[in-house]
Enzyme design. Sequence first.
Site, PDB file in Angstrom:
ATOM      1  N   HIS A 194      -7.580   6.642   3.576  1.00 40.38           N
ATOM      2  CA  HIS A 194      -7.123   7.962   3.147  1.00 40.38           C
ATOM      3  C   HIS A 194      -7.544   9.032   4.146  1.00 40.38           C
ATOM      4  O   HIS A 194      -6.851  10.030   4.309  1.00 40.38           O
ATOM      5  CB  HIS A 194      -7.637   8.269   1.741  1.00 40.38           C
ATOM      6  CG  HIS A 194      -6.906   7.481   0.706  1.00 40.38           C
ATOM      7  ND1 HIS A 194      -7.482   6.439   0.033  1.00 40.38           N
ATOM      8  CD2 HIS A 194      -5.626   7.566   0.276  1.00 40.38           C
ATOM      9  CE1 HIS A 194      -6.581   5.908  -0.777  1.00 40.38           C
ATOM     10  NE2 HIS A 194      -5.450   6.573  -0.656  1.00 40.38           N
ATOM     11  N   GLU A 437       1.983  -1.030  -6.196  1.00 39.72           N
ATOM     12  CA  GLU A 437       0.947  -1.250  -5.181  1.00 39.72           C
ATOM     13  C   GLU A 437      -0.056  -2.319  -5.609  1.00 39.72           C
ATOM     14  O   GLU A 437      -0.979  -2.631  -4.879  1.00 39.72           O
ATOM     15  CB  GLU A 437       0.254   0.060  -4.809  1.00 39.72           C
ATOM     16  CG  GLU A 437      -0.140   0.931  -5.970  1.00 39.72           C
ATOM     17  CD  GLU A 437      -0.610   2.332  -5.551  1.00 39.72           C
ATOM     18  OE1 GLU A 437      -0.785   2.596  -4.356  1.00 39.72           O
ATOM     19  OE2 GLU A 437      -0.810   3.158  -6.462  1.00 39.72           O
ATOM     20  N   ASP A 461      -1.705   0.116  -0.290  1.00 41.21           N
ATOM     21  CA  ASP A 461      -2.514  -0.649  -1.239  1.00 41.21           C
ATOM     22  C   ASP A 461      -1.911  -2.017  -1.521  1.00 41.21           C
ATOM     23  O   ASP A 461      -2.639  -2.996  -1.663  1.00 41.21           O
ATOM     24  CB  ASP A 461      -2.674   0.132  -2.552  1.00 41.21           C
ATOM     25  CG  ASP A 461      -3.771   1.167  -2.422  1.00 41.21           C
ATOM     26  OD1 ASP A 461      -4.846   0.812  -1.916  1.00 41.21           O
ATOM     27  OD2 ASP A 461      -3.545   2.324  -2.792  1.00 41.21           O
ATOM     28  N   CYS A 508       6.572   4.545   0.191  1.00 44.38           N
ATOM     29  CA  CYS A 508       5.813   5.713   0.650  1.00 44.38           C
ATOM     30  C   CYS A 508       4.498   5.349   1.325  1.00 44.38           C
ATOM     31  O   CYS A 508       3.663   6.209   1.560  1.00 44.38           O
ATOM     32  CB  CYS A 508       5.577   6.682  -0.501  1.00 44.38           C
ATOM     33  SG  CYS A 508       4.760   5.926  -1.907  1.00 44.38           S
TER      34      CYS A 508
HETATM   35  C1  PEP Z   1      -0.030   3.461  -0.853  1.00 40.79           C
HETATM   36  O1  PEP Z   1      -0.939   2.832  -1.401  1.00 40.79           O
HETATM   37  O2  PEP Z   1       0.789   2.946  -0.062  1.00 40.79           O
HETATM   38  C2  PEP Z   1       0.129   4.902  -1.125  1.00 40.79           C
HETATM   39  C3  PEP Z   1       1.162   5.562  -0.677  1.00 40.79           C
HETATM   40  O3  PEP Z   1      -0.862   5.512  -1.821  1.00 40.79           O
HETATM   41  P1  PEP Z   1      -2.256   5.953  -1.172  1.00 40.79           P
HETATM   42  O4  PEP Z   1      -2.164   5.719   0.307  1.00 40.79           O
HETATM   43  O5  PEP Z   1      -2.450   7.382  -1.514  1.00 40.79           O
HETATM   44  O6  PEP Z   1      -3.225   5.052  -1.837  1.00 40.79           O
HETATM   45 MG    MG Z   2      -2.062   3.704  -3.022  1.00 39.27          MG
END
Ligand code: PEP
Ligand code: MG
Length: 585
Positions: A194, A437, A461, A508
């Site tokens: 993150h 995820e 994830d 995403c």
């Molecule tokens: C992901 O897990 O791909 C996602 C978009 O969520 P985050 O990266 O915020 O965990």
């Molecule tokens: Mg995620």
Amino acid sequence: MRHQLTGTPASRGMALGRARMVQPSLFTVDMRMLEDAEVGPEIARLHKAIDHARAELRELRSKLHGALAREVGDFIDAHSLLLDDEELLRGLDELVSVGHYTASAALKMQRDRLAAVFDAMNDPYLKSRGEDIDQVIGRVMSALFQSSSREERKLAARVGEIIVSDTVAPADLASMAGQGMLGVVTTAGSVYSHSAILARSFNLPMLVGTKDALATINDGDLVLIDAENGDVVVHPTAQDLARYRQWQRQAAAEGRRLAALASAPTLTRDGAHVRLFANAELAGDVTLARARGADGVGLYRSEFLFLRQRGLPSEDEQFAAYRDVVLGMGGLPVTIRTLDLGADKADSAGLAIRGEENPALGVRGIRLSLRYPDIFLVQLRAILRAACYGPVRVLVPMITHLGELTEVRRLLKKAREQLSLEGHELPERLDVGAMIEVPAAAIGVASILQKADFLAIGTNDLAQYTLAADRNNDALEGIYDPLQPAFLRLIAHVIAAARRAKKPVSLCGEIAGDIQFTALLLAMGLEEFSMHPGQLLQVRDRLTTLDCAALRRAAPHLFRAHTRDEVEQRLLAVVAKQDGCAGAA
Ligand code: PEP
Ligand code: MG
């Protein structure tokens, strides 16, 4: 003397600045001897830190429920007992009052003494309990430095500085970025963390896995990060600086070329329409999304609101933030993801459970929200209110099974009823989507689709859970690899299921904005990509070179590959064939 280290680019770009060494996991031990007059206040400081550590443990204990309480509770109790150990406390007091050591030095000396005792034990279990000492002393140290060093750490980044650290927590990165920091070099961490995602949001070059950075860079050294090629030069020469200027010129020229695409439609070479959405964490992301011609916000990570401030944001604060994103997008759809706290995202309000043995598999995302339904209800109310200002969808992170979506819908209904009774205006509908995820949700996607109006595949994830590889651990680079055929088949399965159910599906995770994956995702049938807006034009540019129909025809051949290298080679061959056809045309 010039020297160069290599790392993995987590956020592209180059930056020249002064190194600021930040070592969050290490505490400075002050070995100076205290004057007589300093002894009293130092004892008081030490006791305040011990009390603080005790209170933290009590709070942690009170937040545990069910199986977690049984498993983790014993450890917490053991730590609390250590903090009350008379011998330990007397030893600390004596070191400060008689020995005139500082509190940090006394803690370190007691830690070393006890560690030696545990180390000498023959029983492997008792030996391993030595770790408890480290954790307890670490907790007191951290409390000791909270008023001084924490503040210093927060101020650690100043204009023109490049942070060099072992890791950087997302909340720290956000605060330092606001202070004019120019880039980040870490010895650990990964591209999918993150913090790396935030660095891309702030447009800060970041290198992770830069092994010897802490040992070989000194505070104040002039450093040049090259997060295009994956190196950092300490004491750059005139030649290095010339390379930096050359990159600046090229980046500006590439920016001008791509800028022409900002208002262009997103079409593949054979004319297929693709929708490009933005992932947004900060207000600046929304502005950029508009400027780059995004089709909407595909992922608004609402937890960053919780990470940026002390305490929980109120309903009105949340409402204002969501409404501003909706207004900022001027009528384009905005997908607000509900809180995804936990794992590496700990909030200052203490909602996320700290000290879980395995936090990525712990109480995060929707699991945490459902544990605190009253707090979750506040968020749902704020989203519903914001949805009166433009098209909004709500997206639920870390869905594992259908029951969680059922519960979200129940709470949404309750939020609607409350707001309606209070005389608030309400949106006619609010689509509810599931983030895919967790492998169970991907495998069981047909069931999830019964209660989800749309899906968003979170590959960051999904990859970590499918491949059993921590997304933050750079040592797993060869395993955490989104090109692994098993993982690709899982994504393709989810996309196909959503298409069959005639429900929108977007992706995403970070691979949506990585042009290495554009052809592959198109081949899978993906029509909605959501990425950091900084990547939008490159992806749009890439799409204009790809033949969607040919890629879809080649998909079965691509996904029958046995290894990631085979996938890569087959993909290269398919794309090269297309390029050849385009060249001949
Ligand atoms: C992901 O897990 O791909 C996602 C978009 O969520 P985050 O990266 O915020 O965990
Ligand atoms: Mg995620």
